[in-house]
Structure formats: C-alpha cells, structure tokens
Design a protein around this motif. Structure first.
Motif, PDB file in Angstrom:
ATOM      1  N   VAL A   1      32.170 -27.774  19.144  1.00 35.67           N
ATOM      2  CA  VAL A   1      30.959 -27.366  19.548  1.00 35.67           C
ATOM      3  C   VAL A   1      29.072 -28.034  18.869  1.00 35.67           C
ATOM      4  CG1 VAL A   1      29.034 -25.540  20.696  1.00 35.67           C
ATOM      5  CG2 VAL A   1      31.643 -25.986  21.476  1.00 35.67           C
TER       6      VAL A   1
ATOM      7  N   ASP B   1      29.405 -31.683  17.477  1.00 40.02           N
ATOM      8  CA  ASP B   1      29.277 -32.646  18.648  1.00 40.02           C
ATOM      9  C   ASP B   1      27.938 -32.657  19.273  1.00 40.02           C
ATOM     10  OD1 ASP B   1      31.858 -33.313  18.512  1.00 40.02           O
ATOM     11  OD2 ASP B   1      32.523 -32.504  20.623  1.00 40.02           O
ATOM     12  N   GLY B   2      27.399 -31.005  19.290  1.00 43.20           N
ATOM     13  CA  GLY B   2      25.684 -31.326  19.597  1.00 43.20           C
ATOM     14  C   GLY B   2      25.513 -31.492  18.783  1.00 43.20           C
ATOM     15  N   LEU B   3      25.314 -31.488  17.235  1.00 43.73           N
ATOM     16  CA  LEU B   3      24.085 -31.860  16.142  1.00 43.73           C
ATOM     17  C   LEU B   3      24.539 -33.455  16.603  1.00 43.73           C
ATOM     18  CD1 LEU B   3      25.025 -30.302  13.349  1.00 43.73           C
ATOM     19  CD2 LEU B   3      22.539 -30.124  14.105  1.00 43.73           C
TER      20      LEU B   3
END
Lengths: 211, 211, 211, 211
Positions: C199, C202-204
DNA sequence: TATGAATGAGTCTTCATTCAT
DNA sequence: CATGAATGAAGACTCATTCAT
C-alpha cells in the motif's frame, strides 16, 4: 589501624572532616604508597584503600592520578626552594652560602625521600606530558637556585677548573648522587649521613674552588 | 587432526637456529624495547613482536618478564666489572687507577642508560623479591670494586678527610649522581659530558686526596 | 544452558574452532545484544558472556568495541547493496525497478532489524568519529543506489511533483519510516507487513509518478 | 535536628522561587543538554551544573534521570496533541485535515528532534520498564489521533487501496521516516524541508485517496 | 530545600601468563 | 621449539544514586 574504635561512630561512611582535611589525607596516603611502590605501583585503588575510602572518592578531590602525585612534588619542592631563599639572603660569602645550600639540599632529600625521588629520579620517558612538564619544571627551578651563587664565585676568579655552568652542574650532581643512592640502596653499609655529606661537599668545594 | 608433523619443518617465520641463538635474539630485542620504553613500557607482547615470534615463545626461554630484564642487566654489569678488572691490573698508581675506574663507570652508564637505571635507580622496595635481590647484588658487586683501590690510597696516608669507606662511597655517589641526572633529565642544558666528568672527578680527587 | 553437558568435555577453556569461527560467533552474539540493548547497552562484558568467553578474548579478534559493531553493519549492508545491484541489472522499466528496490529494502530491514537500526536509526551525535564515519558512509552508499533509477524516471518526464532528488529522498524516507516504526514499536497493531508495504509503495509511486 | 525551617530562606546560591520554578528550570536545562548530547550524554552532573545546583538537588524534584527525560517528552508531546486537537475542530474536509495534521507532525518533529527521538526512535526493548511504558503510551496516543480522520475518509469511500488502518499506518510511517532520517542523518544533502514535506504528503494523499 | 561528600557498580582496556596442540 | 587462543586480575575512570547535615 588507628584509634577509630574510640571515636563515637557516627556513620558507616567516613566523616572525618570537611574536605580540606580529606584532601591532605589522600596526599599523605598517596605519598606513602608512592614511596613504597613507585609511580606505576601507586594505583588509585591502593591509595583509596590506604585512606579507607572508595576509589571514586579520590576523583572528588583530584582530577586524576597524575594530579595527586604532582601535588605531592609541588608541596615538597616548595619547602626546598624556600630554604634556599632563606640561605641566599644570609650575609655570608658565596662559598659559605653554596656549602649551606648543598647541605640543606642533601638534608631535605634524605628527609623527603619520596618526593625527592618522584622529581629527580623518575624517568622522563614515562608518564603523561603534563607530568613530565611539571616534574621537569620543579627540578629545573630547584637547580637554578645554585646557579647565581656559583657565578658569584666565578666572578671572583676562584674556580679551579671549568666554567661556572660546569661546576654548578657537577656540584648539584654529586649531591644528588649521594642522596639518591642512599635512598635507593638502603642495604648498603653507608657511612654516617652527616659525615659523608660533609666529606663529599667539603672535598668538592676544596677541589673546585681556590681560596 | 593436524598433520603438521609430516610437513617439512621450514617455519615460515624464522629458521634462525636452535635455541641458543633465539635466546640471544630475544635479549637483544628486549633491550631495544627496554631502552626505548623503560621497564613498564617493555611489555612481553612488544618484545615478542620485535623478535617476530609469539608471546608464548618467550616463556620457553625465560621464566618471566623479570628474568629477561634482569638478564640484560647482568650482561651489562658484567662488562662494567670486566672493565674494572682490566684497569685494576694496570701498572699504575692507585689514584690514577681510581680516576680511570670512575671515568669508565660514567662512560659505561651513559652508554647503557637503561640497564644502569634498572640497577641503580629503581626503588629497592618495588618489584619482585627476585628482581630486588639481583639488582641489589649487581649494584653492590660493582660498588665493591672501588673499595680496594681506595684503601690502597688510604694506606699511603693520602686521604685529606674521612676514612676510606666514607671517601669510597662519596666518590661513587658523586659519579652516580652525574650519570643518573644526565639520564633522567636530558632536557637540562648539560655541559659537555667529557668536560663535566673530568671536572667532577678531578675536583673530587684533588679535594679528597693529598699528593 | 544448552547441551554442553553432552559434548565430550575436552578442556575447561573453549576450543570451538579455529579463530575464524570464533570471530563470527562473537559477531552473532554482539548483534543479539546490540539488538536487545542498543549501542550503549551492548557492553563488552555482556557480549563476552553471551559468547561464553572472557572479555579479554574479544580483544583478540577485534581492536575495540566499535570495530565489532561496525563489522556487523558492514556485513549487513553489503547484502542490501548486492540486492540492489542485482535488481539494477534486470531488464525492466525504471518504475518497476524502483518498486522492487524499495520492496527489497523494506524486506531487508525487517529481516535485519538490528543492523538496520545501527546504521539508520543511531544518533549521529553519539559515538566515536570513526563509527560516525562508517555508519554514515554505509547509509549514504545505500541511499545513492536509488538515485540513478529515479533520475531515469525523471528523464522520461514522468515526475508529477518535485525534482528527482526530492522524490528520491521522499521515497527512501517513507520506506525507512515504515520499517523503523515497525521495528521500534512492535506493540502497535500493525497491518500485515506485505500488505502495508504494498500500500505504501504503490500509493507513493502512483502519487508521485505519472504514467 | 534540622533547624533549616527557622532560618530565613535566602539561599546564597539561588533564590529563584519555591519549588515549582526550580522544577521547570531543571527541565529546561535538561532539555538543552539532552538536545545537545542525546540521552546517554545527558548526565545528571551536566544537568545540575547547567542549572547551577548540586546533583543531589535534582533528586528532590525528580525520582531519577528517566523521570526528567520522560517529563520532557511528555511536555513536548502534549504540544503535538494539542495541535492535532485544534486541527480536528477546524471546519474542513477530512483530507484537508489529514494534510494539516501530517504537516504539523513533521514540523513539530523537526522542531523538537530530541524529544521526538526519545519517543519514536528509541528501542522499546532498551531502558527501564517505566520509560518503555511512558514513551510507548505517548507514541500510541499520538498515533491514534490520525485514526479518526482517516476513517472518515474511508467512510466516504475514497481510499484507493487498503483498509483504513493500513492507510493510516502508512501515512504516519512515511512522515515518521522523513523526520527521523532528517534528524539522524543531518549530513545528507536534503531537499528543502518544506518542499520535501509537501512532495511526500501530497504524493501520498494523491496516491492513496481518490477525489 | 539544598548540599558536600561519598559510594558501588559499571565502563573499556591492557597485561603477564597458560593451556592444548 | 613454537603457536593460536584464551584467561584472570588489574588498570584508570565515570555514572546514577544516597547519605548526614
């Protein structure tokens, strides 16, 4: 060890005095140990045990080991310098003053063998820079006291051999030899201290200085 | 488990010789270190490294550290004694022989300062009993060599002051003082060694001994 | 403590292996202690006890305490750097490579929490200059590995915000935060490591890099 | 036994006030030292000297060293919590509030690096139980503040990936990583604090939260 | 409330020496 | 004859803490 049992025991901790006394007490103990065991042998723990306190306690009164030993020297040497000052001001001829100074020097050394050894017998190779510097300075300062009076004699043209510096150093060295040997070789069958001191100094002055 | 025995023994390290040489080699290394770093500074490890062997190896040739240092002293002192022997047998007057002995003594000490210090400057109280005994014996033995010749002079009725023992001790002490100070206080601005030695010895002999 | 009683006791001293093994054994023990008690808490004595040898023994294998801890770091960091090297050479797009590198970084840190902490969490104020230098160098070296691949992405014009350096540092910092918190706050009710790692990364990447 | 109460309190040293002020004074001094020298470097003596009182005096206001340092943390953390409280009550959307909270968190940490480190970077295993408990509680309490607002966002169905807890932890961790690295690796050539903070937080929020 | 003096446990490190091979 | 590995005792020094006043 002493009469501690007779004193009203106030606490488990020692409460001998107020700081100033403790410092002096440590110095005395350190001097005893140092005399007995030499510089390297005079460990913090031994000194502390001799005083009857913890090792840590010594660090409340002195920054480190060197400071303790150095303080011992300083105190002793001051006495010697003071004696020389007094003699310098006596209204006597220079030869007589030199004789008194050398004699006083020998007497002092025999009476303060420990401090004497720390200042004059310790190897300059060993120990911290600080220590070297301090003991060296003390030694030199002391040595210089002879210098003036020997030059007085030289100025009167009475030196049989050598220049003032050489004579000055020879006189000092001879006296140092006497005391340092008597201190470090107590088992030798020495002549009476006063007798041998007189023989040495009179012989030297007679041999080196003309009437 | 370990086939070392089957390998041709060709020690990668040293193949100098067998035993006797190794012992001498250790002594030389120890002396170098001892001269450079003093008694406490001459650690077993340093000596072993200087030789190029393991520390353990030293214990195959010497019982302990003291034995090494003491052996160095013994060797050095033997040279001094031998020099005195040679001088004793010269067909010269006693005063001349004393002068030569004292001069040789000073020269020897200045040339072997660390051995000299171990024997003549170390506190007799410090260190192991064995060490004390050995250094003391060496010192006394050396000292005694002067004794005979001074008595010869006394027998000729030429001592100005004091008895033979006192004069003898004073002479020795003066020379000891010169060398020990020059060794331990190298920073002092000393007169030329030969000059000051001559001044001291001549002055003493002139002052103590009549023609 | 362990099955020592069942092993044929050969000697009171330990005779585990031939030097190389002992060194490794010390490193492992030191790492355990260091992990448990931090740098200051990892005393020589504790480490020695954990290994089952005397404190002195450690000094046969390492110059001092720092050398032990530093060696631990060096070894761990080399693994990480090697992982990054491998990833760098894969024939993949830069974003994919960055994702793998960050994921590997997190996995490594969680698998080597102790070494990770020494290098990345220790205060730069504490400790010797040598230590600072070494841990700093290791950290920087590791950090630099991300640099190239982020610049590749920037070169493709795909950074949503900020310059390459800023993005690079932000990515690294975020991953560092995740692992360092999971390591130092184990009592927090963390999400599944893989899930939260995914999370976060991927978010970054989604937030910072455009398609 | 102790007539101190009868004497006019007019301490020769300090007459600052009665108790409460002294306590605050100690805390300020301790914080200075702690900030400069870290936890292990902040010794009781140093703190006492900084205040200008005896070491013993500190024990009249605090049980032990930990209590002092812990108090510092507590005070600092309260500021942070208060900031979050204020932000929580602003009439803004949840994403905006999260952004402000994270930004405030980073700013706070960079402004109180040592307190931050003690609470968030120290190993939970090291140190006394008391210290562990306190720092842990502070950390968790602080962490929980983010929780509600992230759940609000999740309730609006705007999380791109992961459940609220995971996202919440990821956000926190990333910010922690930024500040802890900037604190412990000051020698790295960091981007401007505001710039990198913005890039990190905006990137994360953009990557994790849909419009 | 504050202190000066002291402590005990602990720090790292070094030394001479010994064991098993 | 020689070694590598290990040890125990000791070194100086520092720390948080506690008396008695």
């Amino acid at each position: 060890m002493n009469d501690i049992l007779n004193r009203p025991v106030k606490s488990a901790r020692k409460a001998k005095g107020d700081g100033h006394l403790r410092r002096a007490e440590i110095l005395r103990a350190a001097e005893r140990i140092f005399v007995a065991d030499g510089y390297e042998g005079a460990t913090i723990r031994k000194i502390a045990d001799e005083v009857g306190v913890s090792s840590t306690c010594l660090y409340m009164h002195f920054r480190d080991k060197d400071e303790i030993l150095l303080e011992i020297c300083r105190a002793a040497m001051e006495q010697l310098l003071e004696m020389h000052n007094v003699i310098s001001q006596r209204p006597l001829g220079p030869v007589e003053r030199v004789r008194m100074m050398l004699t006083a020097y020998v007497e002092f050394a025999l009476g303060n063998p420990n401090a004497y050894r720390l200042v004059f017998c310790a190897s300059p190779l060993a120990g911290s820079d600080q220590k070297q510097q301090v003991t060296h300075d003390l030694g030199v300062q002391c040595f210089e006291r002879f210098s003036g009076v020997v030059r007085e004699i030289a100025a009167e043209g009475r030196l049989r051999h050598g220049d003032p510096r050489t004579v000055h150093q020879a006189l000092w060295a001879a006296c140092h030899g006497l005391v340092s040997l008597m201190i470090t070789k107590p088992s030798v069958d020495w002549a009476e201290p006063e007798e041998i001191t007189r023989v040495l100094i009179d012989g030297l002055l007679f041999g080196l200085i003309a009437d």
